[in-house]
Every structure is written in structure tokens, then in C-alpha cells.
Design an enzyme around this catalytic site. Structure first.
Site, PDB file in Angstrom:
ATOM      1  N   TYR A  41      47.559  32.442  49.746  1.00 35.43           N
ATOM      2  CA  TYR A  41      46.714  31.921  48.498  1.00 35.43           C
ATOM      3  C   TYR A  41      47.461  30.911  47.429  1.00 35.43           C
ATOM      4  O   TYR A  41      47.844  31.740  46.358  1.00 35.43           O
ATOM      5  CB  TYR A  41      45.926  33.053  48.029  1.00 35.43           C
ATOM      6  CG  TYR A  41      45.186  33.842  48.783  1.00 35.43           C
ATOM      7  CD1 TYR A  41      43.968  33.585  49.346  1.00 35.43           C
ATOM      8  CD2 TYR A  41      45.755  35.116  49.050  1.00 35.43           C
ATOM      9  CE1 TYR A  41      43.397  34.393  50.291  1.00 35.43           C
ATOM     10  CE2 TYR A  41      45.054  36.130  49.995  1.00 35.43           C
ATOM     11  CZ  TYR A  41      43.881  35.611  50.428  1.00 35.43           C
ATOM     12  OH  TYR A  41      42.901  36.442  51.053  1.00 35.43           O
ATOM     13  N   TRP A  45      43.370  31.599  41.290  1.00 28.60           N
ATOM     14  CA  TRP A  45      42.237  32.220  41.714  1.00 28.60           C
ATOM     15  C   TRP A  45      41.750  32.851  40.303  1.00 28.60           C
ATOM     16  O   TRP A  45      42.578  33.715  39.659  1.00 28.60           O
ATOM     17  CB  TRP A  45      42.303  33.385  42.738  1.00 28.60           C
ATOM     18  CG  TRP A  45      41.850  32.887  44.192  1.00 28.60           C
ATOM     19  CD1 TRP A  45      40.667  33.224  44.611  1.00 28.60           C
ATOM     20  CD2 TRP A  45      42.617  32.059  44.986  1.00 28.60           C
ATOM     21  NE1 TRP A  45      40.710  32.591  45.701  1.00 28.60           N
ATOM     22  CE2 TRP A  45      41.702  32.107  46.204  1.00 28.60           C
ATOM     23  CE3 TRP A  45      43.707  31.477  45.040  1.00 28.60           C
ATOM     24  CZ2 TRP A  45      41.963  31.318  47.371  1.00 28.60           C
ATOM     25  CZ3 TRP A  45      44.086  30.623  46.054  1.00 28.60           C
ATOM     26  CH2 TRP A  45      43.167  30.627  47.210  1.00 28.60           C
ATOM     27  N   ASN A  46      40.503  32.947  40.066  1.00 29.90           N
ATOM     28  CA  ASN A  46      39.720  33.353  38.996  1.00 29.90           C
ATOM     29  C   ASN A  46      40.072  34.880  38.588  1.00 29.90           C
ATOM     30  O   ASN A  46      40.568  35.269  37.442  1.00 29.90           O
ATOM     31  CB  ASN A  46      38.310  32.828  38.968  1.00 29.90           C
ATOM     32  CG  ASN A  46      37.495  33.296  37.814  1.00 29.90           C
ATOM     33  OD1 ASN A  46      37.576  34.377  37.209  1.00 29.90           O
ATOM     34  ND2 ASN A  46      36.637  32.496  37.419  1.00 29.90           N
ATOM     35  N   TRP A  47      39.529  35.746  39.377  1.00 37.54           N
ATOM     36  CA  TRP A  47      39.683  37.168  38.819  1.00 37.54           C
ATOM     37  C   TRP A  47      41.165  37.686  39.164  1.00 37.54           C
ATOM     38  O   TRP A  47      41.515  38.722  38.568  1.00 37.54           O
ATOM     39  CB  TRP A  47      38.553  38.011  39.398  1.00 37.54           C
ATOM     40  CG  TRP A  47      38.486  38.313  40.791  1.00 37.54           C
ATOM     41  CD1 TRP A  47      38.833  37.618  41.877  1.00 37.54           C
ATOM     42  CD2 TRP A  47      37.663  39.757  41.321  1.00 37.54           C
ATOM     43  NE1 TRP A  47      38.535  38.484  43.086  1.00 37.54           N
ATOM     44  CE2 TRP A  47      37.673  39.604  42.771  1.00 37.54           C
ATOM     45  CE3 TRP A  47      37.296  40.822  40.596  1.00 37.54           C
ATOM     46  CZ2 TRP A  47      37.432  40.694  43.531  1.00 37.54           C
ATOM     47  CZ3 TRP A  47      36.727  41.825  41.522  1.00 37.54           C
ATOM     48  CH2 TRP A  47      36.953  41.623  42.897  1.00 37.54           C
ATOM     49  N   TYR A  93      46.496  26.044  52.823  1.00 35.94           N
ATOM     50  CA  TYR A  93      44.998  26.773  52.717  1.00 35.94           C
ATOM     51  C   TYR A  93      43.971  25.981  53.099  1.00 35.94           C
ATOM     52  O   TYR A  93      43.930  24.891  52.745  1.00 35.94           O
ATOM     53  CB  TYR A  93      44.953  27.255  50.960  1.00 35.94           C
ATOM     54  CG  TYR A  93      43.701  27.801  51.038  1.00 35.94           C
ATOM     55  CD1 TYR A  93      43.602  29.173  50.947  1.00 35.94           C
ATOM     56  CD2 TYR A  93      42.570  27.425  50.297  1.00 35.94           C
ATOM     57  CE1 TYR A  93      42.373  29.966  50.689  1.00 35.94           C
ATOM     58  CE2 TYR A  93      41.359  27.923  50.091  1.00 35.94           C
ATOM     59  CZ  TYR A  93      41.205  29.210  50.402  1.00 35.94           C
ATOM     60  OH  TYR A  93      40.074  29.848  50.106  1.00 35.94           O
ATOM     61  N   GLY A 176      34.066  38.019  45.610  1.00 39.19           N
ATOM     62  CA  GLY A 176      35.368  38.353  45.577  1.00 39.19           C
ATOM     63  C   GLY A 176      35.614  39.137  46.733  1.00 39.19           C
ATOM     64  O   GLY A 176      36.639  39.808  47.284  1.00 39.19           O
ATOM     65  N   ASP A 178      34.779  39.059  50.259  1.00 38.95           N
ATOM     66  CA  ASP A 178      34.253  37.871  51.265  1.00 38.95           C
ATOM     67  C   ASP A 178      33.454  38.215  52.429  1.00 38.95           C
ATOM     68  O   ASP A 178      32.476  37.769  52.714  1.00 38.95           O
ATOM     69  CB  ASP A 178      35.829  37.145  51.720  1.00 38.95           C
ATOM     70  CG  ASP A 178      36.648  36.667  50.660  1.00 38.95           C
ATOM     71  OD1 ASP A 178      36.495  37.230  49.485  1.00 38.95           O
ATOM     72  OD2 ASP A 178      37.606  36.014  50.911  1.00 38.95           O
ATOM     73  N   TYR A 364      39.884  43.740  56.176  1.00 40.42           N
ATOM     74  CA  TYR A 364      39.438  43.085  54.761  1.00 40.42           C
ATOM     75  C   TYR A 364      38.460  43.915  53.770  1.00 40.42           C
ATOM     76  O   TYR A 364      38.637  44.907  53.426  1.00 40.42           O
ATOM     77  CB  TYR A 364      38.999  41.617  55.033  1.00 40.42           C
ATOM     78  CG  TYR A 364      39.837  40.807  54.253  1.00 40.42           C
ATOM     79  CD1 TYR A 364      40.928  40.679  53.877  1.00 40.42           C
ATOM     80  CD2 TYR A 364      38.935  39.667  53.600  1.00 40.42           C
ATOM     81  CE1 TYR A 364      41.196  39.855  52.980  1.00 40.42           C
ATOM     82  CE2 TYR A 364      39.178  38.772  52.948  1.00 40.42           C
ATOM     83  CZ  TYR A 364      40.508  38.483  52.437  1.00 40.42           C
ATOM     84  OH  TYR A 364      41.286  37.663  51.617  1.00 40.42           O
ATOM     85  N   TRP A 365      37.376  43.502  53.741  1.00 39.95           N
ATOM     86  CA  TRP A 365      36.249  44.122  52.858  1.00 39.95           C
ATOM     87  C   TRP A 365      35.381  45.036  53.696  1.00 39.95           C
ATOM     88  O   TRP A 365      34.335  45.338  53.297  1.00 39.95           O
ATOM     89  CB  TRP A 365      35.560  43.200  51.976  1.00 39.95           C
ATOM     90  CG  TRP A 365      36.359  42.373  51.043  1.00 39.95           C
ATOM     91  CD1 TRP A 365      37.280  41.231  51.017  1.00 39.95           C
ATOM     92  CD2 TRP A 365      36.758  43.175  49.673  1.00 39.95           C
ATOM     93  NE1 TRP A 365      37.859  40.785  49.885  1.00 39.95           N
ATOM     94  CE2 TRP A 365      37.622  42.045  49.126  1.00 39.95           C
ATOM     95  CE3 TRP A 365      36.503  44.167  49.048  1.00 39.95           C
ATOM     96  CZ2 TRP A 365      38.058  42.370  47.953  1.00 39.95           C
ATOM     97  CZ3 TRP A 365      36.868  44.559  47.654  1.00 39.95           C
ATOM     98  CH2 TRP A 365      38.014  43.336  47.182  1.00 39.95           C
ATOM     99  N   GLU A 408      48.136  43.500  49.786  1.00 39.33           N
ATOM    100  CA  GLU A 408      46.808  42.990  49.413  1.00 39.33           C
ATOM    101  C   GLU A 408      45.937  44.000  49.259  1.00 39.33           C
ATOM    102  O   GLU A 408      45.045  44.138  48.241  1.00 39.33           O
ATOM    103  CB  GLU A 408      46.440  41.741  50.239  1.00 39.33           C
ATOM    104  CG  GLU A 408      45.194  41.209  49.823  1.00 39.33           C
ATOM    105  CD  GLU A 408      44.690  39.943  50.682  1.00 39.33           C
ATOM    106  OE1 GLU A 408      45.752  39.729  51.734  1.00 39.33           O
ATOM    107  OE2 GLU A 408      43.884  39.191  50.373  1.00 39.33           O
TER     108      GLU A 408
HETATM  109  C1  GLC Z   1      40.338  36.901  48.859  1.00 40.45           C
HETATM  110  C2  GLC Z   1      39.834  38.022  48.255  1.00 40.45           C
HETATM  111  C3  GLC Z   1      39.416  37.622  46.733  1.00 40.45           C
HETATM  112  C4  GLC Z   1      40.472  36.959  45.997  1.00 40.45           C
HETATM  113  C5  GLC Z   1      41.466  36.061  46.880  1.00 40.45           C
HETATM  114  C6  GLC Z   1      42.700  35.808  46.338  1.00 40.45           C
HETATM  115  O1  GLC Z   1      39.566  35.641  49.103  1.00 40.45           O
HETATM  116  O2  GLC Z   1      38.368  38.610  49.129  1.00 40.45           O
HETATM  117  O3  GLC Z   1      38.787  38.576  46.143  1.00 40.45           O
HETATM  118  O4  GLC Z   1      40.436  36.569  44.929  1.00 40.45           O
HETATM  119  O5  GLC Z   1      41.592  36.457  48.350  1.00 40.45           O
HETATM  120  O6  GLC Z   1      43.558  37.032  46.309  1.00 40.45           O
END
Ligand code: GLC
Length: 439
Positions: A41, A45-47, A93, A176, A178, A364-365, A408
């Protein structure tokens, strides 16, 4: 770069881990913003940035504030705050800036992410005040406040088409989470026939078993193409998007963030903003009941198009405490799920209930534990007086990182790290929260 192989040393102490976490944040710092992980990444990234600021705040206050100032520097005039800011291009990316085609400077994506920033700014402010730095940071707070307020208004105007007091996600990436199974059924109507050929980059960095599937990626891209075809007209998207799901995670996070922003409004003496936020809070407190699923006795997402509850118990089902909701019957049902899951895996909180047939411990999620979600669940429980359960979540986060490294995400079953290593938000949560000794 972090000291070589530090994390592999068997005799690593807490202080070594602290040092490694700080080194990761510094190594991922691109000058004013931090990438979540340099390979997988490579943008802002926002959050992620919001959580990262909590980590910086433990050793470099100025840098913590700067992280959010940089992020908010990419805000659009309508208050929208993008989920990715492409401050510089990077071939590592996909989909990169050209695919999004938002035509902005800086180039950004056209969707947002969970609004944790206001809650983090309140934390940064409290920490500055406690250190006697309030005078120096107050102007910076005053400069951030209207931007955060504009973003929260954007949620009201463009992510809650029925004005229910919830957040309606227009893309799985917006949540967030995905590839959460919560998006499977709502994703079915997305037309993927015109997506065309593309080359994913995530699976060249990481094992495909840990990542979303090709079908999921086709849907992600079809939604990007849809948004792009509207010229990223958020009004049109909120009415016509093929995917419109009231996300339980974002809804809880925004409710909490509005509470924190209202506190900051009062710190700044802005009574009219505080009153406006109080109205939003009240609407959300009433409206969020729409996301309670009586059948499973849980908080979960709900498809705005079909009206169907997802019925999935995910880690975000436990964010009601963080959101400041209190309802004895719902809390009891939620805590019963918490205890059941807590007895079934050594490490809380899996992103999907391990009793679900779709549970996968490293995908992942759909199974793994995420430190940032644990942070929100754990602090929420503790604030609500559920201290033992809050401490269980924190202690598990600490053990996962202590034994495995700053990954992660982690398997809730055996603790194995999944996804990228040297991860910024995991490092931040370690420093700001998880590292404290078990009480
Ligand atoms: C993935 C995660 C997301 C996060 C991004 C960068 O896309 O699902 O929540 O912001 O990675 O870490």
C-alpha cells in the site's frame, strides 16, 4: 528501515518491540504522511493515517498532528475526504490514480473510508492538553475542526440517502473491510461483464490465499468504473449506485466521531456546530436500531436495496460500546456472542464469527484479527464498564504482536501473521494501546 530481523529475535523485549514499532513508522513516513506498508500500500490511506497519528503521538506530537493535516489537505470542496491520496505515483498498486480518474490535484480515489479521524483528533487534543501543550496546539485544532465538520456533513448529505442516521457504503473498500462476507449478497447484482482485463498487484506481493478473490476484485472494479462514469458525482452515486449497504462498522464509527467532534466544538466555543452535531447524534441513536438483527441477536449491516440484514456476526458487531450505545437487552445479547467467541478461539476478535461456515482464519476480513478494530472494541468495552472483556481484547492484541510481529492481521486460531509485515497501523496501536502490561 527497521533494524534488520529485529522481529525474529527470540529474546525480544517489550522495549525492543517499541523500538521496532517506531522504526516502522519512521520508515513508512514519506514526509508528512505515512504509507500503511511500503510494498502493498504505497500511498496515504484515510483511516490508516488516523490510527497512525495515535502511534506518532506517543513520541512525536507534531508529527502526529501533521499526519491528519496532510490527509485533510486532500479534502474536496464538498467536504469529501478520499480513502486514498496518491501524493506520488507507484506502479506497485492497482487500481492506481489513472484508473480512478478523479481529475484532482492531488490525485485521489473517489470513495471514502471509516471516519475515525475526529475521534483521533480529540485524543491528540486531550494528550496535548494533559502535557501542558494546549496553547500551542489550539490553533491547529481550530484549523482542523471545520474540515472534520465538513466531512461529517458530507456523510449526512451523500452517504445516508434515506436520512436514517446510518452510513451507507457505496463500495466495499469504503467500509475498510474489503472482502467481508457482509458484501457478498449485496454485491451479486453488480454487473461485471464489462470490467475487462486487468493485472492485480496485491497477489504479486502476498499469497493469494490471504487476499480477496477474482470475483470480488471484478466487483470492486465495476464499482470504480460506475463512479468514474458519473464523473464522481456523489449525489448521483448515492441514488443510483449498484451497491448501497448500510454498514454497521461505519455507522458506529461515525456516531462515535460525532460525539467527539461535538466535544471539540465546545472546546472551541462553537455552540452552533455543537448543536448541529447533537442533532446528528440523536438521529443516529434512533436510526441505528434499523441495523439490529433480531434473528441472530446482533448488530450487522443491511442492504438498502433489498432491506435485508446480512445476519453475519463480525468484529464490527461489537462496536456498539465504542459508539456509546447502551441498551440492556441488546448489550446482553452482544456480550453473549462475545463470550461464546472468546471461548472458541485463543485470540479475539476474529473479523468473522468462527462458527460461521465461511470463516477462514487467514483470509483478510473473513477471519483474521485486526489490531485497529480490537482497539476500538477494547476501548469501547472498557469505557462502558466492561473492563474484563476490554482487557481481554487488549491483552490478546498484545500477545499476538509480542509473539508474531507487527503484521497487517493475525489468525485468531494460532496467531500467525497474515497480509503485509512492517505494518504502520499495527505499530501505532502497539505503541498507543496494546503494549501496556496485562492488568
Ligand atoms: C486494506 C484494508 C483497509 C486498509 C488498507 C490499507 O484495503 O482492508 O481497511 O485501509 O488495506 O491498510
Amino acid at each position: 528501515m527497521p533494524p534488520p530481523l529485529l522481529r525474529k529475535r527470540p529474546d525480544m523485549t517489550i522495549n525492543d518491540r517499541d523500538e521496532e514499532a517506531r522504526a516502522i513508522l519512521r520508515a513508512n513516513d514519506r514526509g508528512g504522511y505515512t504509507v500503511p506498508n511500503g510494498r502493498v500500500y504505497p500511498f496515504q490511506w484515510n483511516w490508516d493515517s488516523a490510527f497512525v497519528a495515535l502511534g506518532f503521538d506517543t513520541f512525536d506530537r507534531n508529527r502526529a498532528w501533521q499526519e491528519l493535516e496532510t490527509l485533510l489537505g486532500a479534502q474536496w470542496e464538498n467536504g469529501f475526504l478520499p480513502h486514498i491520496v496518491f501524493w506520488q505515483d507507484d506502479p506497485g498498486y492497482f487500481p492506481g490514480p489513472a484508473v480512478w480518474g478523479t481529475g484532482r490535484t492531488p490525485v485521489t480515489s473517489g470513495i471514502t473510508q471509516p471516519p475515525v479521524a475526529a475521534t483521533v483528533v480529540r485524543k491528540l487534543w486531550d494528550s496535548a492538553e494533559a502535557a501542558g501543550d494546549g496553547g500551542a496546539y489550539r490553533p491547529r485544532l481550530a484549523a482542523l475542526f471545520p474540515k472534520l465538520l465538513a466531512w461529517h456533513r458530507w456523510f449526512r448529505d451523500f452517504r445516508d440517502p434515506e436520512q436514517r442516521g446510518v452510513v451507507v457504503a457505496m463500495h466495499p473498500w469504503e467500509t475498510g473491510r474489503d472482502n467481508s462476507p457482509e458484501w457478498d449478497a449485496p454485491g451479486e447484482p453488480i454487473d461485471i461483464s464489462n470490467v475487462g482485463d486487468y493485472v492485480r498487484r496485491d497477489t504479486s506481493h502476498l499469497d493469494a490465499k490471504m487476499r480477496p478473490t477474482k470475483l470480488e476484485y471484478d466487483r470492486y472494479l465495476a464499482l470504480v468504473q460506475f463512479g468514474r462514469a458519473t464523473g464522481w458525482d456523489h449525489g448521483r452515486i448515492s441514488r443510483k449506485n449498484p451497491f448501497r449497504v448500510a454498514d454497521i462498522g461505519m455507522s458506529m464509527i461515525l456516531l462515535r466521531a460525532n460525539r467527539d467532534l461535538a466535544v471539540l466544538a465546545r472546546v472551541l466555543g462553537d455552540e452552533s456546530a455543537a448543536a448541529e452535531l447533537d442533532d446528528l447524534i440523536e438521529r443516529a441513536e434512533r436510526g441505528i436500531s434499523w441495523l439490529w438483527d433480531d434473528k441472530t441477536g446482533t448488530w450487522c449491516s443491511r442492504d438498502l436495496v433489498t432491506g435485508r440484514h446480512s445476519g453475519f456476526i463480525t468484529s464490527t458487531s461489537f462496536l456498539s460500546f465504542y459508539a456509546g450505545l447502551a441498551d440492556p437487552a441488546r448489550d446482553a445479547a452482544t456480550l453473549a456472542h462475545f463470550d461464546r467467541i472468546g471461548a472458541s478461539v485463543p485470540y479475539l476478535m476474529p473479523s468473522l464469527d468462527p462458527a460461521d461456515p465461511g470463516f477462514q482464519m487467514i483470509r483478510y476480513w473473513r477471519g483474521p484479527v485486526w489490531a485497529v478494530v480490537n482497539y476500538m472494541i477494547g476501548t469501547g468495552l472498557t469505557e462502558a464498564g466492561e473492563t474484563d472483556r476490554g482487557e481481554r481484547v487488549r491483552g490478546d492484541t498484545r500477545t499476538l504482536i509480542e509473539r508474531n510481529g507487527l503484521y497487517e492481521a493475525f489468525s485468531p486460531v494460532d496467531g500467525t501473521g497474515s497480509g503485509g509485515d512492517d505494518f504502520s497501523w499495527t505499530s501505532a496501536i502497539w505503541l498507543a494501546w496494546a503494549r501496556q502490561p496485562r492488568s
